[in-house]
Enzyme design. Structure first.
Site, PDB file in Angstrom:
ATOM      1  N   SER A 226       4.691   1.998   7.901  1.00 54.29           N
ATOM      2  CA  SER A 226       4.271   0.845   7.121  1.00 54.29           C
ATOM      3  C   SER A 226       5.439   0.379   6.264  1.00 54.29           C
ATOM      4  O   SER A 226       6.206   1.186   5.731  1.00 54.29           O
ATOM      5  CB  SER A 226       3.096   1.217   6.208  1.00 54.29           C
ATOM      6  OG  SER A 226       1.969   1.572   6.956  1.00 54.29           O
TER       7      SER A 226
ATOM      8  N   ASP B  16      -0.422  -7.496   1.903  1.00 55.84           N
ATOM      9  CA  ASP B  16       0.180  -6.170   1.819  1.00 55.84           C
ATOM     10  C   ASP B  16       1.711  -6.258   1.837  1.00 55.84           C
ATOM     11  O   ASP B  16       2.369  -5.921   2.819  1.00 55.84           O
ATOM     12  CB  ASP B  16      -0.331  -5.313   2.986  1.00 55.84           C
ATOM     13  CG  ASP B  16       0.050  -3.851   2.841  1.00 55.84           C
ATOM     14  OD1 ASP B  16       0.462  -3.454   1.735  1.00 55.84           O
ATOM     15  OD2 ASP B  16      -0.076  -3.111   3.836  1.00 55.84           O
TER      16      ASP B  16
ATOM     17  N   HIS C  31       0.809  -1.222   0.000  1.00 52.80           N
ATOM     18  CA  HIS C  31       0.000   0.000   0.000  1.00 52.80           C
ATOM     19  C   HIS C  31       0.842   1.272   0.000  1.00 52.80           C
ATOM     20  O   HIS C  31       0.307   2.379  -0.101  1.00 52.80           O
ATOM     21  CB  HIS C  31      -0.975   0.006   1.189  1.00 52.80           C
ATOM     22  CG  HIS C  31      -0.379   0.400   2.505  1.00 52.80           C
ATOM     23  ND1 HIS C  31      -0.116  -0.500   3.508  1.00 52.80           N
ATOM     24  CD2 HIS C  31      -0.025   1.603   2.999  1.00 52.80           C
ATOM     25  CE1 HIS C  31       0.382   0.126   4.557  1.00 52.80           C
ATOM     26  NE2 HIS C  31       0.454   1.412   4.266  1.00 52.80           N
TER      27      HIS C  31
END
Length: 260
Positions: A210, A115, A61
């Protein structure tokens, strides 16, 4: 419906606000030489881990569909402690290819249990005491709950400042039982591909962290993927554990793409 909206809001903030570590402390300079800062137009957006001299592992992402047309704007910064300074230890390498897991996004729907993404670098990194490769975990490696782990990144440390930290920060976390993760996140959590950490509302990752690796027993076991909005109050943040993608679940895919 609330949980669905809540998660989408959290993940969209994770991508849009681009910031990170809450709580914790400043890391010892260059104590994590495998860490990478993924930057767009010189601005830190996500973390990552150097797994080969020309490959970085991060979250899928971290790259939006709208970014595909501007790939040349992305680069990986290695060997950094202060990303706002031009340190002699730093290496800035453009990203040549983005390899997102094919099951992450289908029919405009995203599955965050997939992800994960590989970044193929335009040139090979020069390995030294500031830049090192981190070996991948062994296949089917399992990490039990209640183990102490750590994660680091260049994220926002103050909810009133929408900018990443200039220096690398790290925080200690504890793994949660999978059954508790499933209870909190429902069908968003996949016990085969995800793990989560206990939330005390004070410490954790958020947004631009992330893609950064979660380390347990000195080994990388997962990649940070989503959590609640870190600007929420402590009581709200304590309700939902942070979620990560298990690296071991994707070893065949990673090795195939690197060899290919």
């Amino acid at each position: 419906m609330f949980l669905h909206t809540f998660l989408l809001f959290s993940v969209s903030c994770a991508v849009g606000m681009e910031s990170g570590i809450i709580g914790g402390k400043e890391a010892k300079p260059h104590s994590r030489p495998y860490l990478a800062s993924l930057q767009r137009n010189g601005y830190h957006t996500c973390g990552g881990m150097l797994i080969k001299n020309d490959y970085v592992l991060t979250s899928a992402h971290c790259l939006n569909r709208s970014d595909f047309s501007g790939r040349s704007q992305f680069e990986v910064v290695l060997g950094a402690h202060n990303i706002n300074q031009k340190e002699k230890s730093q290496q800035r390498i453009p990203v040549k290819q983005y390899i997102r897991h094919p099951l992450f996004e289908q029919n405009n729907k995203k599955d965050y249990s997939y992800d994960i993404m590989l970044l193929k670098l335009k040139t090979k990194a020069k390995l030294n005491k500031f830049v090192k490769i981190m070996a991948l975990p062994k296949k089917n490696g399992k990490t039990p709950a209640l183990v102490k782990c750590s994660i680091a990144g260049w994220g926002m440390i103050n909810k009133d400042e929408e900018k990443p930290s200039s220096v690398l920060r790290e925080v200690i976390l504890t793994l949660q039982f999978s059954i508790e993760c499933t209870h909190k996140w429902k069908y968003w959590f996949n016990s085969e591909r995800n793990i989560c950490s206990v939330s005390n509302g004070k410490d954790g990752f958020c947004k631009g962290d992330s893609g950064g690796p979660l380390f347990c027993n000195s080994k990388p076991v997962a990649i940070a993927t989503y959590t609640v909005n870190c600007t929420e109050d402590i009581a709200e943040r304590k309700k939902y554990p942070a979620v990560y993608v298990k690296i071991s679940s994707f070893l065949p895919w990673i090795k195939k793409k690197i060899k290919g």
